[in-house]
Design an enzyme around this catalytic site. Sequence first.
Site, PDB file in Angstrom:
ATOM      1  N   GLY A  11       0.795  -1.226   0.000  1.00  0.00           N
ATOM      2  CA  GLY A  11       0.000   0.000   0.000  1.00  0.00           C
ATOM      3  C   GLY A  11       0.825   1.272   0.000  1.00  0.00           C
ATOM      4  CG  ASN A  13       2.000   3.046  -5.571  1.00  0.00           C
ATOM      5  OD1 ASN A  13       2.536   4.001  -6.102  1.00  0.00           O
ATOM      6  ND2 ASN A  13       2.517   1.837  -5.573  1.00  0.00           N
ATOM      7  CG  HIS A 122       1.481  -2.437 -15.360  1.00  0.00           C
ATOM      8  ND1 HIS A 122       1.442  -3.604 -14.603  1.00  0.00           N
ATOM      9  CD2 HIS A 122       2.214  -2.740 -16.449  1.00  0.00           C
ATOM     10  CE1 HIS A 122       2.121  -4.544 -15.216  1.00  0.00           C
ATOM     11  NE2 HIS A 122       2.607  -4.060 -16.340  1.00  0.00           N
ATOM     12  CG  ASP A 162      -1.359  -4.460 -16.462  1.00  0.00           C
ATOM     13  OD1 ASP A 162      -0.674  -5.460 -16.150  1.00  0.00           O
ATOM     14  OD2 ASP A 162      -2.027  -3.811 -15.639  1.00  0.00           O
ATOM     15  CD  GLU A 191       4.971   1.556  -8.974  1.00  0.00           C
ATOM     16  OE1 GLU A 191       5.397   1.186  -7.867  1.00  0.00           O
ATOM     17  OE2 GLU A 191       4.248   0.862  -9.703  1.00  0.00           O
TER      18      GLU A 191
HETATM   19  C1  GRF Z   1       3.655  -1.575  -7.247  1.00  0.00           C
HETATM   20  O1  GRF Z   1       4.763  -1.750  -8.124  1.00  0.00           O
HETATM   21  C2  GRF Z   1       2.386  -1.570  -8.060  1.00  0.00           C
HETATM   22  O2  GRF Z   1       2.514  -0.933  -9.309  1.00  0.00           O
HETATM   23  C3  GRF Z   1       2.168  -3.031  -8.241  1.00  0.00           C
HETATM   24  O3  GRF Z   1       2.345  -3.525  -6.932  1.00  0.00           O
HETATM   25  C4  GRF Z   1       3.501  -2.837  -6.381  1.00  0.00           C
HETATM   26  C5  GRF Z   1       3.274  -2.603  -4.905  1.00  0.00           C
HETATM   27  O4  GRF Z   1       2.477  -1.492  -4.739  1.00  0.00           O
HETATM   28  N1  GRF Z   1       0.894  -3.345  -8.809  1.00  0.00           N
HETATM   29  P1  GRF Z   1       2.026  -0.975  -3.263  1.00  0.00           P
HETATM   30  O5  GRF Z   1       3.274  -0.709  -2.442  1.00  0.00           O
HETATM   31  O6  GRF Z   1       1.183  -2.075  -2.648  1.00  0.00           O
HETATM   32  O7  GRF Z   1       1.249   0.264  -3.544  1.00  0.00           O
END
Ligand code: GRF
Length: 216
Positions: A11, A13, A122, A162, A191
């Site tokens: 999580g 992002n 992605h 994607d 990201e």
């Molecule tokens: C990230 O690279 C995202 O793009 C992919 O999972 C990874 C982990 O994301 N789908 P997060 O730390 O859980 O947001």
Amino acid sequence: PRLLVLISGNGSNLQALISATTSSPPTLPARIIHVISNKKAAFGLTRAANANIPTTYHNLVPYKKQHAGDIAAARRAYDAELARLILEQKPDMVVCAGWMHIFSDAALQPLVEAGVGIINLHPALPGQFDGAGAIERAYEAFQKGEIGGTGIMVHWVIGEVDRGEPIVVREVEMVEGEGLAELEERIHKVEHVEIVNGTRMALERLVREREAAGRT
Ligand code: GRF
């Protein structure tokens, strides 16, 4: 605008979106109204709880039991319930941020009909490494001299994994001798910036489309 965020893991992002929507002034003028995870242990659920954002853990196992032997039926039933869970929160847009579950039409159709936008982050360039393990696959391709660089994108979600129209694309350079962990760290940093920009741009597009629809 009301955002509902889907997660499956760390999580980081989601955290970037929480920070962007709660800073003063907010760098992202929106509200995260709910977080849904398909994994019980997703640390993103803790991040949401710490930010007083309601969460739901939507578990696939009961659906697999109920439709034993027919995984497609189980996923359709799971996805239909997922769409219901999402729509009952009345979001303007769904953000897939580290969401590792391929939507079937049972999830997408109700959302499309309700006019709810869906975007996904992605960690690869359009059409390069669709699906899971994108960073690792890019790393291996670089080692073999097959690619010179990689990148990330935020795109609209459609039926194909994607493959929706990109909203924002950022290239990430690759360095000889760099380890996978270092590359991943650099990609995640990009990201965390672009998930905010991509969400903002998608919301702006949604508002324009609604205004245009309102005018016709
Ligand atoms: C990230 O690279 C995202 O793009 C992919 O999972 C990874 C982990 O994301 N789908 P997060 O730390 O859980 O947001």
